[in-house]
Design a protein around this motif. Structure first.
Motif, short mmCIF file in Angstrom:
data_model
loop_
_atom_site.label_atom_id
_atom_site.label_comp_id
_atom_site.label_asym_id
_atom_site.label_seq_id
_atom_site.Cartn_x
_atom_site.Cartn_y
_atom_site.Cartn_z
N THR A 133 51.73 -16.78 -15.81
CA THR A 133 52.52 -15.77 -15.30
C THR A 133 52.46 -14.38 -16.29
O THR A 133 52.40 -13.22 -15.73
N GLU A 134 52.19 -14.53 -17.46
CA GLU A 134 52.09 -13.34 -18.49
C GLU A 134 50.68 -12.83 -18.24
O GLU A 134 50.24 -11.44 -18.10
N THR A 135 49.49 -13.63 -18.12
CA THR A 135 48.18 -13.15 -17.99
C THR A 135 48.03 -12.52 -16.73
O THR A 135 47.33 -11.51 -16.61
N HIS A 136 48.70 -13.05 -15.60
CA HIS A 136 48.22 -12.40 -14.17
C HIS A 136 49.40 -11.35 -13.94
O HIS A 136 49.26 -10.96 -12.84
N GLN A 137 50.47 -11.40 -14.56
CA GLN A 137 51.45 -10.53 -14.34
C GLN A 137 52.16 -10.89 -12.85
O GLN A 137 52.62 -9.80 -12.25
N VAL A 138 52.73 -12.13 -12.63
CA VAL A 138 53.19 -12.22 -11.20
C VAL A 138 54.40 -13.53 -11.60
O VAL A 138 54.40 -13.99 -12.80
N SER A 139 54.91 -13.83 -10.67
CA SER A 139 56.01 -14.58 -10.81
C SER A 139 55.64 -16.00 -10.87
O SER A 139 54.43 -16.56 -10.62
N ARG A 140 56.54 -17.13 -11.46
CA ARG A 140 56.18 -18.63 -11.43
C ARG A 140 55.76 -19.04 -10.20
O ARG A 140 55.21 -20.12 -9.95
N THR A 141 56.28 -18.60 -9.10
CA THR A 141 56.22 -19.00 -7.68
C THR A 141 55.04 -19.00 -7.31
O THR A 141 54.22 -19.45 -6.72
N VAL A 142 54.29 -17.83 -7.56
CA VAL A 142 52.90 -17.26 -7.37
C VAL A 142 52.10 -18.21 -8.17
O VAL A 142 51.04 -18.68 -7.36
N ILE A 143 52.37 -18.62 -9.20
CA ILE A 143 51.49 -19.43 -10.06
C ILE A 143 51.56 -20.75 -9.63
O ILE A 143 50.40 -21.70 -9.21
N ARG A 144 52.71 -21.29 -9.16
CA ARG A 144 52.92 -22.57 -8.67
C ARG A 144 52.15 -22.92 -7.23
O ARG A 144 51.50 -24.01 -7.33
N GLU A 145 52.12 -21.87 -6.44
CA GLU A 145 51.35 -21.82 -5.07
C GLU A 145 50.02 -21.77 -5.54
O GLU A 145 49.11 -22.81 -4.65
N ALA A 146 49.33 -21.15 -6.28
CA ALA A 146 48.07 -21.07 -6.55
C ALA A 146 47.28 -22.34 -7.30
O ALA A 146 46.42 -22.79 -6.75
N VAL A 147 48.22 -22.88 -8.10
CA VAL A 147 47.89 -24.26 -8.54
C VAL A 147 47.88 -25.31 -7.55
O VAL A 147 47.10 -26.04 -7.63
N ALA A 148 49.07 -25.21 -6.88
CA ALA A 148 49.06 -26.20 -5.67
C ALA A 148 47.89 -26.09 -4.80
O ALA A 148 47.54 -27.42 -4.20
N ALA A 149 47.22 -25.09 -4.60
CA ALA A 149 46.02 -24.89 -3.65
C ALA A 149 44.94 -25.56 -4.26
O ALA A 149 44.07 -26.07 -3.85
#
Length: 245
Positions: free
Chosen positions: A45-61
């Motif tokens: 989240t810190e590296t990409h400057q996005v929310s945890r929700t965005v990270i979780r969705e990206a990882v899910a894909a």
């Protein structure tokens, strides 16, 4: 038919696609080796400057595409190419059945959402829908998974109803709303591209109907799109009977 270009800031769905593409490139380029642990959710989240929700969705894909494995309490680990290939060649019948169930639940709500989006969408919401639609085409041209771009488009249409419950319904299922970009084991490049372009064409019919404020056409286009998806999954279930495993 060509959709007119309109520039809009990227929404949450586009952020998921961007982060997912970045992580996918890091894995496929060898930055992260098989068995290696990815940075933690907080670090991402810190590296990409996005929310945890965005990270979780990206990882899910990435997980759905067989690139990573999420180990509870341990982290996210890169899978070996051999494991990825084996996973992609095997039809998970239970998973396909579950995907079909999600598609069936989506249908009545998203058909209505398309009609309401056509009636209620603002010019700004229309532009977001156009941008999400273009992102699907970009993924096709770059031979990338269209899954998250596809999800972002459906989110944008739900958002354009101006009824938050439509988007909340999609968010409840998360990335499972768009099960996988191609419901077939080990497709070749030409077959995969043809399938993705078919989805893009179906999307374009929906997008143009919403842009034209044609409620009936938007509902019909979404109905055809989702029924087509259901038919493809039913065919996969039938064909899987002859696939060993």
């Amino acid at each position: 038919m060509t959709v007119q270009t309109k520039v809009r800031p990227k929404g949450p769905g586009s952020l998921v696609s961007k982060v997912g593409a970045s992580l996918r490139h890091a894995i496929t380029s060898g930055q992260y080796s098989p068995g290696q642990k990815l940075p933690s959710e907080v670090e991402l989240t810190e590296t990409h400057q996005v929310s945890r929700t965005v990270i979780r969705e990206a990882v899910a894909a990435l997980k759905s595409d067989g690139l990573v494995e999420v180990r509870q309490g341990a982290g996210i680990f890169v899978l070996s190419p051999t494991f990825q290939l084996t996973a992609n060649r095997t039809v998970d019948k239970a998973r396909v059945s579950s995907d079909l169930e999600v598609l069936e639940v989506r249908a009545p709500l998203e058909i209505e959402a398309a009609g309401l989006a056509a009636a209620r969408r603002s010019p700004a919401q229309e532009e977001v829908i156009f941008e999400c639609h273009r992102q699907v085409l970009r993924c096709i041209e770059q031979n990338e998974s269209i899954r998250m771009a596809d999800l972002a488009l459906h989110f944008a249409i739900a958002e354009a109803t101006n009824n938050p419950l439509f988007r909340q319904h999609l968010e409840f299922h998360g990335s499972a709303v768009i099960p996988q970009s191609r419901p077939m084991p080990d497709p070749d490049f030409a077959e995969q591209t043809a399938y993705r372009r078919l989805i893009h064409q179906e999307h374009e019919t929906i997008v143009m109907a919403i842009s034209d404020r044609d409620e009936e056409a938007a509902r019909n286009a979404m109905r055809d799109h989702l029924r087509g998806s259901q038919a493809r999954y039913r065919e996969l279930l039938r064909n899987s009977r002859s696939i060993p495993g």
